[in-house]
Design a protein around this motif. Structure first.
Motif, mmCIF file in Angstrom:
data_model
loop_
_atom_site.group_PDB
_atom_site.id
_atom_site.type_symbol
_atom_site.label_atom_id
_atom_site.label_comp_id
_atom_site.label_asym_id
_atom_site.label_seq_id
_atom_site.Cartn_x
_atom_site.Cartn_y
_atom_site.Cartn_z
ATOM 1 N N TRP A 15 -10.285 39.555 -1.762
ATOM 2 C CA TRP A 15 -9.416 38.704 -2.579
ATOM 3 C C TRP A 15 -9.783 38.822 -4.055
ATOM 4 O O TRP A 15 -8.908 38.972 -4.910
ATOM 5 N N ALA A 16 -11.073 38.773 -4.360
ATOM 6 C CA ALA A 16 -11.535 38.835 -5.754
ATOM 7 C C ALA A 16 -11.148 40.155 -6.415
ATOM 8 O O ALA A 16 -10.811 40.192 -7.597
ATOM 9 N N ALA A 17 -11.180 41.240 -5.642
ATOM 10 C CA ALA A 17 -10.854 42.554 -6.197
ATOM 11 C C ALA A 17 -9.391 42.659 -6.625
ATOM 12 O O ALA A 17 -9.040 43.526 -7.433
ATOM 13 N N GLN A 18 -8.547 41.777 -6.107
ATOM 14 C CA GLN A 18 -7.124 41.808 -6.433
ATOM 15 C C GLN A 18 -6.748 40.862 -7.573
ATOM 16 O O GLN A 18 -5.583 40.798 -7.967
ATOM 17 N N GLN A 19 -7.729 40.128 -8.093
ATOM 18 C CA GLN A 19 -7.446 39.136 -9.123
ATOM 19 C C GLN A 19 -7.492 39.740 -10.524
ATOM 20 O O GLN A 19 -8.278 40.640 -10.790
ATOM 21 N N ASN A 20 -6.638 39.226 -11.392
ATOM 22 C CA ASN A 20 -6.645 39.651 -12.784
ATOM 23 C C ASN A 20 -7.558 38.786 -13.656
ATOM 24 O O ASN A 20 -7.868 39.148 -14.777
ATOM 25 N N ARG A 21 -7.962 37.633 -13.145
ATOM 26 C CA ARG A 21 -8.822 36.742 -13.905
ATOM 27 C C ARG A 21 -10.286 37.073 -13.622
ATOM 28 O O ARG A 21 -10.621 37.670 -12.604
ATOM 29 N N PRO A 22 -11.182 36.692 -14.524
ATOM 30 C CA PRO A 22 -12.600 37.009 -14.324
ATOM 31 C C PRO A 22 -13.202 36.257 -13.144
ATOM 32 O O PRO A 22 -12.895 35.085 -12.908
ATOM 33 N N ILE A 23 -14.053 36.963 -12.400
ATOM 34 C CA ILE A 23 -14.720 36.395 -11.228
ATOM 35 C C ILE A 23 -16.222 36.520 -11.421
ATOM 36 O O ILE A 23 -16.744 37.603 -11.662
ATOM 37 N N ALA A 24 -16.925 35.405 -11.332
ATOM 38 C CA ALA A 24 -18.398 35.424 -11.335
ATOM 39 C C ALA A 24 -18.861 35.202 -9.903
ATOM 40 O O ALA A 24 -18.259 34.432 -9.162
ATOM 41 N N TRP A 25 -19.937 35.867 -9.517
ATOM 42 C CA TRP A 25 -20.382 35.822 -8.116
ATOM 43 C C TRP A 25 -21.860 35.473 -8.066
ATOM 44 O O TRP A 25 -22.679 36.078 -8.752
ATOM 45 N N LEU A 26 -22.177 34.483 -7.252
ATOM 46 C CA LEU A 26 -23.566 34.090 -7.051
ATOM 47 C C LEU A 26 -23.837 33.985 -5.564
ATOM 48 O O LEU A 26 -23.078 33.351 -4.832
#
Length: 284
Positions: A15-26
């Motif tokens: 899902w995150a790979a398809q987003q145009n907005r920034p994604i932070a992952w912890l």
């Protein structure tokens, strides 16, 4: 929120790979990870993404892992304040955060995240207890085992992809859609009840290595003992294990998502049902 083997992290990553907005992952790395480590991880993850999105971004004037929880919360709010498009923070294995979910930093963010920050918590059903209020007010924001389990059509497509000549309905019956078991069946070309035994061994190893070893010893022993029955009452579990605190153990397993589901029978008396495949793996 789903037990191990349901592909939670993979689903969120896709899902995150398809987003145009920034994604932070912890990723929470250890059971009961302390607040300082959690705060440092959040600030580092957010800072890297914010810096990539905003050329003139400067970190908060001074943030310290020794700050109190409210000060930590304000630092996080300050970090994302200048983002027009907002940012998503994914916290993987969030159930390991323990008290930080109930009355700590993650709990504050879940209850009142700043406008620019969307929070996604990935973990076992143990999260349902600590996030009960959020789930009640926004049930559509929760994706659980039912939504992640493979249905008949998805199993058929997976079997075709691997060229596996198994019957999709049989695989669904034996696995109940548990993704890790479906994948093993598709790759190995065997259904879980195969007389060959290879797939049974693989599933047993997975359950042992990824589920049972994560439990405290007495709880793991309790789980192994009670899987002789697919449906349990508190009284039956007490007889099987010899424990007067069987109800507490059953509730603990159900809350942690160890393939035990709590239902309510006549007179609202709780009944506990083991996932059939899990019970088959361990019952004598």
């Amino acid at each position: 929120m789903a037990p191990s083997g349901y592909g939670k992290t993979t689903a969120v990553a896709e899902w995150a790979a398809q987003q145009n907005r920034p994604i932070a992952w912890l990723s929470v790395m250890a059971e009961g990870e302390d607040r300082r480590a959690l705060f440092t991880g959040i600030m580092t993850a957010l800072g890297e993404r914010v810096k990539a999105e905003t050329d003139d971004w400067q970190p908060p004037a001074s943030w310290n892992a020794r700050d109190g929880v409210r000060t930590m919360y304000r630092h996080i709010c300050e970090t994302v304040r200048g983002l027009e498009s907002g940012l998503v923070l994914v916290v993987d294995d969030a159930h390991l955060a323990g008290n930080e979910l109930t009355n700590g930093l993650l709990g504050m963010l879940a209850a009142a995240a700043p406008q620019q920050l969307k929070l996604i918590l990935v973990g076992t059903p143990a999260l349902e207890t600590t996030l009960a209020k959020q789930i009640i007010t926004a049930p559509e924001a929760r994706l659980g085992a039912t939504g992640l389990a493979f249905d008949l059509e998805e199993i058929q497509l997976l079997l075709e992809h691997f060229g596996t000549p198994l019957d999709a309905r049989e695989v669904l019956e034996y696995t109940q859609g548990w993704p890790i078991a479906v994948h093993m069946a598709a790759i190995g070309g065997q259904r879980p009840s195969s007389s060959d035994g290879d797939l049974e061994d693989l599933l047993q190893d997975y359950i042992h290595d990824h589920i049972l070893t994560a439990l405290p010893g007495p709880l793991a022993t309790f789980a192994l003992t009670t899987t002789v029955c697919t449906e349990l009452s508190e009284e039956l579990a007490s007889v099987l294990t010899g424990r007067a605190d069987a109800r507490e153990h059953l509730d603990a397993l159900a809350q942690q998502g160890i393939f035990l589901r709590r239902c309510f029978g006549a007179n609202e008396v709780p009944v506990y049902r083991w996932h059939a495949l899990f019970a088959r793996q361990w019952a004598p």
